[in-house]
Design a protein around this motif. Structure first.
Motif, short mmCIF file in Angstrom:
data_model
loop_
_atom_site.label_atom_id
_atom_site.label_comp_id
_atom_site.label_asym_id
_atom_site.label_seq_id
_atom_site.Cartn_x
_atom_site.Cartn_y
_atom_site.Cartn_z
N SER A 40 0.84 -1.20 0.00
CA SER A 40 0.00 0.00 0.00
C SER A 40 0.87 1.25 0.00
N SER A 41 0.34 2.31 -0.57
CA SER A 41 1.17 3.50 -0.71
C SER A 41 1.52 4.09 0.65
N LYS A 42 0.64 3.91 1.61
CA LYS A 42 0.91 4.43 2.95
C LYS A 42 2.18 3.77 3.53
N GLU A 43 2.18 2.46 3.42
CA GLU A 43 3.32 1.71 3.93
C GLU A 43 4.59 2.07 3.16
N ARG A 44 4.43 2.28 1.85
CA ARG A 44 5.59 2.61 1.04
C ARG A 44 6.19 3.94 1.47
N ARG A 94 -7.66 -5.99 -3.15
CA ARG A 94 -7.22 -4.64 -2.82
C ARG A 94 -5.80 -4.39 -3.28
N THR A 95 -4.93 -5.37 -2.98
CA THR A 95 -3.53 -5.14 -3.38
C THR A 95 -3.40 -5.15 -4.89
N GLU A 128 -4.37 -1.75 -5.88
CA GLU A 128 -3.30 -0.85 -5.42
C GLU A 128 -2.15 -0.90 -6.41
N ARG A 129 -1.80 -2.13 -6.79
CA ARG A 129 -0.66 -2.31 -7.67
C ARG A 129 -0.95 -1.75 -9.06
N ASP A 154 -0.53 1.89 -9.03
CA ASP A 154 0.88 2.30 -9.06
C ASP A 154 1.46 2.16 -10.45
#
Ligand code: ADP
Ligand code: MG
Lengths: 339, 228, 404
Positions: B119-123, C4-5, C8-9, C12
């Motif tokens: 997740s972008s938060k974790e990143r 979800r991931t 998310e990916r 990105d």
């Protein structure tokens, strides 16, 4: 032959598909011949890289195939303006021997590509790619599909003759008409409804029993899903012709599979067929996955995927039922009677 | 018993096999490296250090032989599975830093996390922590092409560490640094060693391999390890 | 990986693709421009075709159910009044209208007008009252009521150029004298396709212009209340009167639709060469990776990106580019066709006459056009980029490790 933008679009689409598929088959053949998991030679590295090319292309192929399914239907619908006697897609498709044949082939291809992609996805989860040879052999074996499609398409296009009067859904699906269409609509709603629900209950019952019983039955039950879902698809189409369509159009004599796809009916058919295709595609694939038994880890992964396919097909079926019977329910509530 | 995080068994790497420009960069080499140790590979230019390092770093596959990382044979894995391992276990600091020029420091550092679907938060959390640690916070949004050599070096280390790898590989890390920056680099490396990382460095710089924290020195010549 | 991931990916990756394209915008601009132009042309053609077909469908409602012509030696000749009487007797036929019409070529304007003979007094009382702007003449000069006419909007505009917008003079070599007509009204702009080159003349005058004897007519319009019977009655007429030819509304509709279809397909086919050239350009651009790009992909691979992931980046880049181009091309085409009235393109569609309908066509934009535009423009584009994208994506990480 009718030169028309829609025909042109189909020609572009079909040629693109065939070209890409040929590239695929060429590479698939190399992989099939040369694949050696234990080799560390440059060739093996290259073959491994080629697997990415092939999955990309088949993914794209599936996308284009679905697009072309739409385009084909729209084309048939549009050409009805040009062909005397044709009021909608049915008229165009039945104006020569190739229309419906091509449509059926397109549907089959769509399912085949989908199943190949699922198997490919499964195989790619394994470090050793255990199905690699079978997978690419299968790809070579389905090469006739796009070839047949393009041949049929050109035959279809060349035999479209604006000077010949064709019949349309009014007569093709008319009770008094001869031929398959007529006898389909003729096999009144009650027969097709009972057939359809028989198959649906057979499917669900089979699933229930399979869940309950031991290993041996499990296998048979899961394998049976494949033919059952084909039956489901066919009976669903029957029900659409003889029952669902009458309530969508709210007319007794209008039994058309295509008219409700377009904007006049708020793309009702798109949703209906979408759910049907999802259900059938996932369902058939679920059955197919049962065939994978070796090696054990792959089989285990296959079972996991199979479960997902079962879930998807179940919801797809429910969605189809809701979408399909919605117009009937609305009509019944509004008027308190049947058509 | 020693815990070998890296094991190399009779590895040979031949480039352009069967062609006139065939080169055997690494020849029948075996090597074991213990967890937590700092090892230096030295040798003249062209002796095969980088090739050996990229074999260990899962950047390329051996022609023959076995590469075992954290107990897993990686040498025959298809790319996808090799990458899984690479991302989990290995941080690689490349010779010319190899940052993407048009992108910000932050984006560069976070690149290895994208395939994992983190997740972008974790990143952002991990990246900011590393930027802090390597004193780059003020350069966060700068394009990497506008950084100084030392800053680029630190950004490259930060990128190598963002996946929390146990193994850190560095190819000629001091080659483009002056002596002051080299010593600061060595500080970083010694701290990483203390925090439990297994580190393998190639270098022909005595400043690097003569440090007391170095556990092993292997010397390479013509693609083979000739002394240790 | 959870759903979800996966999302998310993908986000990105889209992010990265966008950034990547922006960094190399100069490489993509040319492609973008050509792509937009292609989509623009294709959509314009399709929009015009779609609207014309639709307009045809609407105007064909006014066509007679069956048009009956007399054929002699393969040519159409005048039809006689008794034929009409005979046809009227066929069961199912409600009315038969005897029509007087033809074309008139005006030399100085080089324009071809459609001339229609009718009884204007009756028109003024009937439904035409609504769609005609009637002119009134302040002077009360005695006018011959046989020489009055109503014209289409485009005709009037044109006639202004030769200052004949009040009185029009018909003349042909071989005639003893000019025939002059008073223009007493114009059509409103609604049904443009049909009425634009049209002159409706008082029937007696029309006979003079068309040189038609008194008891002869150009053709007959047959009206049949029950649409199911049209084909049968048409067949019956042909059987009973071997010298007559029948054309049903359906046939006219079909032939119009196929003419429009044929024309747009012709334009599109000529465009195929352009599309092909574009594809070659794409292929070239996509295969010729710069050293910098190769290095970047090497870096991505080295920090753990899979080939499949790099392929996804390439795929998104293609999708973003074709998405932007398609949307802009389609919007431009929409403006071009429906606001600017397709200058340049419309001539191809509306046949021989110099007077074209002014093209205020009702927008007929449907989901179906999107499918076709995607198939003609986007699918070949993506197809051509697959192979180069794959070539790029399989770049080995050690290309970059052995510094360039
Ligand atoms: N990708 C490659 N293709 C061809 N030859 C290579 C490649 N990588 C390295 N080599 C060759 O292998 C040898 C060893 O190179 P390298 O491992 O880079 O040595 P070092 O890092 O010790 O300078 C050199 O002769 C080099 O030219
Ligand atoms: Mg080196």
């Amino acid at each position: 032959m009718i030169l028309h933008p829609w025909i042109l679009g189909l020609a572009v689409g079909h040629s693109t598909l065939l070209l890409l598929f040929s590239l695929c088959v060429l590479n698939a053949w190399q992989i099939f011949r040369g694949w050696d998991y234990n080799s560390t030679g440059e060739n093996q590295f290259l073959l491994e890289k080629k697997t990415y090319l092939i999955s990309s292309i088949i993914n794209f192929t599936l996308f284009v195939q679905i697009l072309m399914l739409f385009l084909f239907e729209i084309t048939a619908d549009e050409l009805a303006n040009v062909l005397p006697g044709a009021m909608c897609a049915v008229g165009t498709l039945s104006s020569n021997n190739y229309g419906f044949l091509l449509l059926n082939l397109k549907i089959v291809s769509t399912f085949v590509y989908f199943m190949w992609l699922v198997i490919n996805y499964l195989d790619n989860q394994m470090e050793t790619y255990p199905l690699v040879k079978k997978k690419y052999l299968a790809l070579i074996l389905i090469y006739p599909l796009p070839i047949m499609e393009i041949i049929l398409f050109f035959k279809f296009a060349f035999h479209l003759d604006p000077s010949v009067i064709t019949s349309c859904c009014g007569s093709v699906f008319n009770e008094s008409a001869k031929g398959i269409g007529g006898s389909l609509a003729n096999s009144s709603a009650s027969i097709s409804l009972s057939l359809f629900f028989c198959v649906a209950f057979l499917l669900l019952g089979n699933r229930y029993i399979t869940c309950r019983w031991g290993r041996g039955h499990k296998r048979l039950g899961a394998l049976l899903e494949f033919p059952f879902w084909i039956l489901f698809f066919i009976t669903a189409i029957l029900v659409t012709i003889s029952f669902i369509s009458t309530y969508v159009y709210e007319m007794v004599s209008h039994n058309c599979l295509f008219c409700f796809i377009g904007s006049q009916y708020h793309y009702y058919g798109v949703f209906l067929y979408f759910s049907l295709f999802i259900a059938t595609g996932a369902g058939m694939t679920g059955g197919l996955l049962e065939m994978i038994t070796k090696p054990a880890i792959l089989a285990k992964k296959a079972r996991l995927l199979q479960k997902k396919m079962h879930t998807v097909s179940f919801y797809g079926m429910m969605l189809f039922l809701v979408t399909g019977f919605w117009p009937f329910i609305v009509y019944y509530i509004k008027t308190g009677r049947l058509i | 018993m020693d815990n070998h995080v890296i094991e190399i068994i009779n590895v040979t790497k031949t480039y352009n096999k069967g062609k006139p420009n065939e080169v055997t960069a690494v020849k029948d080499t075996s090597l074991e490296i213990n967890e937590g140790s700092l090892v230096v590979l030295k040798g003249s230019s062209g002796s095969g250090k980088t090739t050996l390092l990229s074999l260990i770093g899962c950047q390329t596959k051996p022609t023959t032989g076995e590469v075992i990382i954290q107990g897993k044979k990686v040498s025959k894995l298809p790319e996808k599975f090799m990458n899984l391992h690479k991302r989990k276990n290995i941080g690689f600091i490349f010779q010319h830093f190899q940052l993407i020029a048009g992108m910000s420091v932050l984006d560069n550092i976070m690149l290895p996390l994208i395939p994992e679907g983190i997740s972008s938060k974790e990143r952002y959390r991990r990246a900011n922590q590393l930027l802090e640690q390597f004193n780059l916070t003020h350069r966060r949004e700068f394009k990497t092409s506008s950084l100084s050599g030392g800053e680029q070096q630190r950004a490259a280390i930060a990128r190598a560490l963002i996946n929390n790898p146990g193994i850190l590989l560095a190819d000629e890390p001091s080659a483009h640094l002056d002596s002051e920056l080299t010593s600061s680099l060595l500080d970083h490396i010694s701290r990483l060693k203390q925090s439990g990382h297994t580190i393998l460095i190639t270098s022909h710089d005595p400043d690097v391999y003569q440090k007391s924290m170095v556990d092993h020195i292997f010397e390479m010549k013509n693609g083979q390890i000739i002394s240790s | 990986m959870t759903l979800r991931t996966i999302f998310e990916r993908q986000r990105d990756i889209i992010d990265y693709s966008l950034q990547n394209m922006l960094r190399r915008w100069s490489k993509n601009t040319l492609i973008l421009i050509i792509f937009i132009v292609l989509v623009f042309i294709v959509s314009s053609v399709l929009f015009i075709n779609g609207s014309l077909t639709k307009e045809m469908m609407v105007t064909s409602m006014d066509l007679p159910d069956i048009t009956v012509q007399r054929i002699k030696g393969g040519r159409q000749v005048n039809i006689q009044a008794p034929d009409a009487l005979e046809i009227e007797k066929i069961p199912g036929v409600e009315a038969v209208e005897k029509r007087v019409w033809g074309y008139f070529y005006q030399e100085t304007l080089q324009a071809n007008f459609t001339i229609y003979g009718m009884d204007l007094d009756q028109l003024e009382k009937g439904e035409y009252n609504q769609i005609v702007d009637w002119k009134s003449y302040p002077d009360d000069i005695e006018r011959n009521p046989d020489f009055r006419m109503i014209v289409g909007h485009g005709v009037l505009e044109l006639l202004k150029n030769i200052e004949m917008d009040n009185t029009f003079l018909f003349f042909q070599p071989g005639w003893q004298q000019l025939i002059s007509f008073d223009i007493i009204g114009t059509f409103r702009g609604e049904t443009e396709l049909q009425s634009n080159d049209m002159m409706i003349l008082q029937i007696q005058g029309a006979r003079k212009v068309l040189e038609l004897p008194d008891n002869e007519f150009t053709d007959l319009a047959v009206f049949i209340p029950n649409p199911e019977e049209i084909d049968n009655i048409a067949l019956k007429i042909q059987r009973l009167f071997p010298g007559l030819r029948t054309v049903t509304r359906e046939q006219i509709k079909n032939s119009y639709a196929s003419v429009f279809g044929w024309k747009s397909a012709f334009v599109l086919s000529s465009l195929l060469a352009g599309i092909f050239a574009f594809l070659i350009l794409i292929w070239d651009k996509a295969s010729g990776l710069s050293l910098e790009e190769k290095r970047e992909i090497g870096i991505l691979k080295a920090v753990g990106w899979d080939t499949a992931l790099v392929l996804q980046v390439k795929f998104w880049e293609g999708l973003i580019l074709s998405g932007i181009s398609s949307v802009s091309g389609i919007l431009l085409a929409y403006a071009f066709v429906y606001w600017l009235r397709a200058p340049g393109l419309k001539q191809i569609f509306i046949g021989w006459s110099t007077i074209y309908p002014s093209f205020r066509l009702t927008p007929d934009v449907d989901f179906k056009f999107l499918v076709l535009i995607i198939t003609i423009c986007v699918v070949p584009y993506l197809a051509v980029t697959i192979f180069p994208a794959w070539k790029a994506a399989i770049t080995d990480p050690d290309v970059m490790i052995r510094n360039i």
